[in-house]
Enzyme design. Structure first.
Site, PDB file in Angstrom:
ATOM      1  N   LYS A 115       0.816  -1.224   0.000  1.00 21.51           N
ATOM      2  CA  LYS A 115       0.000   0.000   0.000  1.00 21.51           C
ATOM      3  C   LYS A 115       0.847   1.270   0.000  1.00 21.51           C
ATOM      4  CE  LYS A 115      -3.987  -2.214   1.948  1.00 21.51           C
ATOM      5  NZ  LYS A 115      -5.154  -2.184   2.752  1.00 21.51           N
ATOM      6  N   ARG A 291      -5.999  -8.247  -8.772  1.00 20.29           N
ATOM      7  CA  ARG A 291      -6.593  -9.579  -8.914  1.00 20.29           C
ATOM      8  C   ARG A 291      -8.062  -9.425  -9.241  1.00 20.29           C
ATOM      9  NH1 ARG A 291      -9.703  -9.286  -4.255  1.00 20.29           N
ATOM     10  NH2 ARG A 291      -8.683  -8.230  -2.519  1.00 20.29           N
ATOM     11  N   ARG A 338     -23.126 -11.016   0.267  1.00 23.55           N
ATOM     12  CA  ARG A 338     -22.209 -12.076   0.695  1.00 23.55           C
ATOM     13  C   ARG A 338     -22.838 -12.795   1.877  1.00 23.55           C
ATOM     14  NH1 ARG A 338     -15.983  -9.914   0.889  1.00 23.55           N
ATOM     15  NH2 ARG A 338     -16.024  -8.500  -0.889  1.00 23.55           N
TER      16      ARG A 338
HETATM   17  P1  ADP Z   1     -12.373  -7.891  -2.089  1.00 19.68           P
HETATM   18  O1  ADP Z   1     -11.313  -6.887  -1.714  1.00 19.68           O
HETATM   19  O2  ADP Z   1     -12.047  -8.726  -3.290  1.00 19.68           O
HETATM   20  O3  ADP Z   1     -13.712  -7.322  -2.162  1.00 19.68           O
HETATM   21  P2  ADP Z   1     -12.045  -8.917   0.554  1.00 19.68           P
HETATM   22  O4  ADP Z   1     -11.691  -7.568   1.030  1.00 19.68           O
HETATM   23  O5  ADP Z   1     -13.102  -9.628   1.304  1.00 19.68           O
HETATM   24  O6  ADP Z   1     -12.489  -8.954  -0.940  1.00 19.68           O
HETATM   25  O7  ADP Z   1     -10.684  -9.756   0.501  1.00 19.68           O
HETATM   26  C1  ADP Z   1     -10.547 -11.002  -0.149  1.00 19.68           C
HETATM   27  C2  ADP Z   1     -10.867 -12.078   0.863  1.00 19.68           C
HETATM   28  O8  ADP Z   1     -11.251 -13.248   0.218  1.00 19.68           O
HETATM   29  C3  ADP Z   1      -9.725 -12.473   1.761  1.00 19.68           C
HETATM   30  O9  ADP Z   1      -9.858 -11.821   2.976  1.00 19.68           O
HETATM   31  C4  ADP Z   1      -9.906 -13.978   1.969  1.00 19.68           C
HETATM   32  O10 ADP Z   1     -10.143 -14.293   3.308  1.00 19.68           O
HETATM   33  C5  ADP Z   1     -11.113 -14.302   1.147  1.00 19.68           C
HETATM   34  N1  ADP Z   1     -11.026 -15.553   0.398  1.00 19.68           N
HETATM   35  C6  ADP Z   1      -9.954 -16.070  -0.185  1.00 19.68           C
HETATM   36  N2  ADP Z   1     -10.246 -17.189  -0.818  1.00 19.68           N
HETATM   37  C7  ADP Z   1     -11.568 -17.422  -0.637  1.00 19.68           C
HETATM   38  C8  ADP Z   1     -12.481 -18.421  -1.073  1.00 19.68           C
HETATM   39  N3  ADP Z   1     -12.099 -19.412  -1.837  1.00 19.68           N
HETATM   40  N4  ADP Z   1     -13.762 -18.311  -0.721  1.00 19.68           N
HETATM   41  C9  ADP Z   1     -14.166 -17.283   0.035  1.00 19.68           C
HETATM   42  N5  ADP Z   1     -13.352 -16.316   0.447  1.00 19.68           N
HETATM   43  C10 ADP Z   1     -12.057 -16.375   0.134  1.00 19.68           C
HETATM   44  P1  ADP Z   2      -8.209  -3.674   2.777  1.00 13.55           P
HETATM   45  O1  ADP Z   2      -6.907  -3.946   2.115  1.00 13.55           O
HETATM   46  O2  ADP Z   2      -8.326  -4.367   4.073  1.00 13.55           O
HETATM   47  O3  ADP Z   2      -9.339  -3.876   1.842  1.00 13.55           O
HETATM   48  P2  ADP Z   2      -8.671  -0.792   2.447  1.00 13.55           P
HETATM   49  O4  ADP Z   2      -7.621   0.243   2.527  1.00 13.55           O
HETATM   50  O5  ADP Z   2      -9.172  -1.120   1.099  1.00 13.55           O
HETATM   51  O6  ADP Z   2      -8.145  -2.111   3.164  1.00 13.55           O
HETATM   52  O7  ADP Z   2      -9.881  -0.333   3.377  1.00 13.55           O
HETATM   53  C1  ADP Z   2     -10.968  -1.166   3.684  1.00 13.55           C
HETATM   54  C2  ADP Z   2     -12.102  -0.330   4.255  1.00 13.55           C
HETATM   55  O8  ADP Z   2     -11.688   0.358   5.460  1.00 13.55           O
HETATM   56  C3  ADP Z   2     -12.603   0.788   3.360  1.00 13.55           C
HETATM   57  O9  ADP Z   2     -13.550   0.322   2.438  1.00 13.55           O
HETATM   58  C4  ADP Z   2     -13.189   1.757   4.367  1.00 13.55           C
HETATM   59  O10 ADP Z   2     -14.470   1.364   4.805  1.00 13.55           O
HETATM   60  C5  ADP Z   2     -12.245   1.647   5.525  1.00 13.55           C
HETATM   61  N1  ADP Z   2     -11.171   2.657   5.412  1.00 13.55           N
HETATM   62  C6  ADP Z   2      -9.922   2.452   4.985  1.00 13.55           C
HETATM   63  N2  ADP Z   2      -9.202   3.594   5.011  1.00 13.55           N
HETATM   64  C7  ADP Z   2     -10.016   4.560   5.459  1.00 13.55           C
HETATM   65  C8  ADP Z   2      -9.873   5.967   5.715  1.00 13.55           C
HETATM   66  N3  ADP Z   2      -8.721   6.584   5.510  1.00 13.55           N
HETATM   67  N4  ADP Z   2     -10.955   6.643   6.170  1.00 13.55           N
HETATM   68  C9  ADP Z   2     -12.123   6.026   6.397  1.00 13.55           C
HETATM   69  N5  ADP Z   2     -12.323   4.705   6.191  1.00 13.55           N
HETATM   70  C10 ADP Z   2     -11.297   3.971   5.725  1.00 13.55           C
END
Ligand code: ADP
Ligand code: ADP
Ligand code: MG
Length: 446
Positions: A115, A291, A338
């Site tokens: 990140k 991905r 979900r």
């Molecule tokens: P995205 O960012 O794609 O919306 P998430 O933030 O939920 O999804 O992150 C991807 C997640 O998918 C991971 O946290 C992992 O735990 C989950 N994951 C990985 N493989 C599988 C699977 N085969 N079925 C369901 N969940 C999975």
């Molecule tokens: P991950 O890799 O776990 O998906 P993200 O950076 O995509 O992490 O953040 C996941 C979620 O956390 C966001 O969709 C939002 O709801 C919250 N979030 C992340 N960063 C911030 C921020 N700076 N301010 C407010 N909410 C945040």
């Protein structure tokens, strides 16, 4: 004859198998001792036992995966999502074996998967990022000083975090002091790196992301946006496309920003630019997921394209079914729910044996599911059971169809979040489309 190894499990493995069958490609599935009974193991042309249940000894075991790939003489590996899908070392090992990795190159993944690196790359490309601070080996003194400059509340985040894990909200300096060391430790345990950064916390934010796709010949297209603001524990629960309550200029700004971001790194294959929008619709780059996304079905439903097919074609350097941005159009509205094996009160996982699994079928209903009755949802992996995707002509009819469809959904044997979906569908906040990342907690009455 082409052959693909799927380095994943459950519903995403089945999803990939479905497209491979359509494309006349043979599939090799891998399964741990805990997953032997799951449908994807039977659906694949070949299935290989990979190891004991813990992920480190099975789905994350790179040597064992490559051994199976060699034995089975596969041409390519699809990583799915989660697990190794954003692991640049894995992608590099696959490339070195002369096997095609279905995704971007390992070098692009390394840049965008971290990140902090991604933030720097976006700043250089002129893309707005959430105001924040990063440095190598940040000290607590440095963190205090910078957080005060940014202004509380702030988010303390692991550079290699994902799935909502590795970030913590700090309301004030005391909270920062308290969370700093534990967040480093947790990040080291979960993601193998303790690197942290700080971001301004955007209140009442909307999470809106853009699906992008880089073709084998270097063009970048966008496939519109997904609103993923219905969340718990910073992780998505409901996603929809198109996003309600977003003006046309704001949408166009987002698409432009996403394509610009992907072009800046010469991105190829499927990717997602995640943004956070403040109350004035200002977009900030959050992260790039290099991905396929869990919520990709809503995009497929409204565009009519198969993203897994696009991924495979691009990996094999074939042409996409589109040649220009205008070839991609939106028809209708789609919402994904979900379904998790979790306690709807606490949102904690609720593993167990599924005694009944029933989803309705019919026009506009798609069920991407990894389990059937009698299967066990084990504590070893993500507790997601299925994705229930409803599509209709308009958002209004989509919500009505979803409400009706949920009446005949039944999943028994484990606790599920189905009651939460029903609550959201009946809420005024969801109906009027002006929801944000805290809305689910408000609806639940917390
Ligand atoms: P995205 O960012 O794609 O919306 P998430 O933030 O939920 O999804 O992150 C991807 C997640 O998918 C991971 O946290 C992992 O735990 C989950 N994951 C990985 N493989 C599988 C699977 N085969 N079925 C369901 N969940 C999975
Ligand atoms: P991950 O890799 O776990 O998906 P993200 O950076 O995509 O992490 O953040 C996941 C979620 O956390 C966001 O969709 C939002 O709801 C919250 N979030 C992340 N960063 C911030 C921020 N700076 N301010 C407010 N909410 C945040
Ligand atoms: Mg994210």
């Amino acid at each position: 004859m082409r052959k693909i190894l799927i380095a994943n499990r459950g519903e995403i493995a089945l999803r990939i198998i479905r497209t491979c069958k359509k494309m006349n490609i043979k599939t090799v599935a891998v399964y741990s001792e805990a997953d032997e009974e799951l449908p994807y193991v039977k659906e694949a042309d070949t299935a290989k036992l990979i190891g004991p249940p813990p992920v480190a000894q099975s789905y994350l075991h790179i040597d064992r995966l490559l051994e199976i790939a060699a034995e089975e003489k596969v041409n390519a590996i699809h990583p799915g999502y989660g697990l190794l899908s954003e692991n640049a070392d894995f992608a590099e090992r696959v490339e070195k074996e002369g096997i095609i990795f279905i995704g971007p190159s390992s070098s692009v993944m390394r840049k965008m998967g971290d990140k902090i690196e991604a933030r720097k790359t976006m700043v250089d490309a002129g893309v707005p990022v959430v105001p924040g601070y990063e440095s190598e080996n940040m000290t607590i003194e440095e963190a205090r000083e910078e957080a005060a400059k940014i202004g509380y509340p702030v988010m303390l985040k692991a550079s290699s975090g994902g799935g909502g894990v590795g970030m913590v909200l700090c309301e004030d300096e005391q909270a920062l002091n308290q969370h700093f060391e534990p967040t480093i430790k947790r990040s080291q345990t979960y993601f193998g790196s303790g690197k942290l950064f700080i971001e301004k916390y955007i209140a009442n934010a909307r999470h809106i992301e853009v699906q992008i796709f880089g073709s084998a010949t270097g063009e970048v297209f966008h496939l519109f946006e997904r609103n993923c603001s219905i969340q718990r524990r910073n992780q998505k629960v409901i996603e929809e496309s198109p996003s309600p309550s977003l003006t046309e200029p704001a949408k166009n700004k987002l698409y432009h920003l996403a394509v610009q971001a992907a072009e800046a790194v010469g991105y190829k294959n499927a990717g997602t630019i995640e943004c956070i929008l403040d109350m004035d619709e200002n977009p900030y780059f959050l992260e790039m997921n290099t991905r396929l996304q869990v919520e990709h079905p809503v995009t497929e439903q409204i565009t009519g394209y198969d993203l897994v097919e696009w991924q495979i074609k691009t990996a094999f350097e074939e042409k996409l079914p589109v040649t220009k941005q205008e070839d991609i159009q939106v028809t209708g509205h789609s919402i994904e729910f979900r379904i998790y094996a979790e306690d709807p009160k606490t949102f904690y996982p609720s593993p167990g044996t599924l005694t009944k699994v029933h989803f309705p079928n019919g026009e506009g209903i798609r069920v991407d599911i990894g389990y059937e009755a009698e299967n066990k949802v084990t504590p070893y992996y993500d507790p997601m059971i299925a994705k229930f995707i409803v599509t209709a002509d308009s958002r209004h009819s989509c919500i009505q169809a979803a409400r009706q469809a949920f009446d005949s959904v039944s999943v028994e044997g484990v606790k599920t979040n189905i009651p939460i979906h029903k609550l959201v569908l009946d809420s005024a906040e969801f109906m009027d489309g002006k929801y944000h990342t805290q809305t689910l907690m408000n609806i639940k009455g917390e």
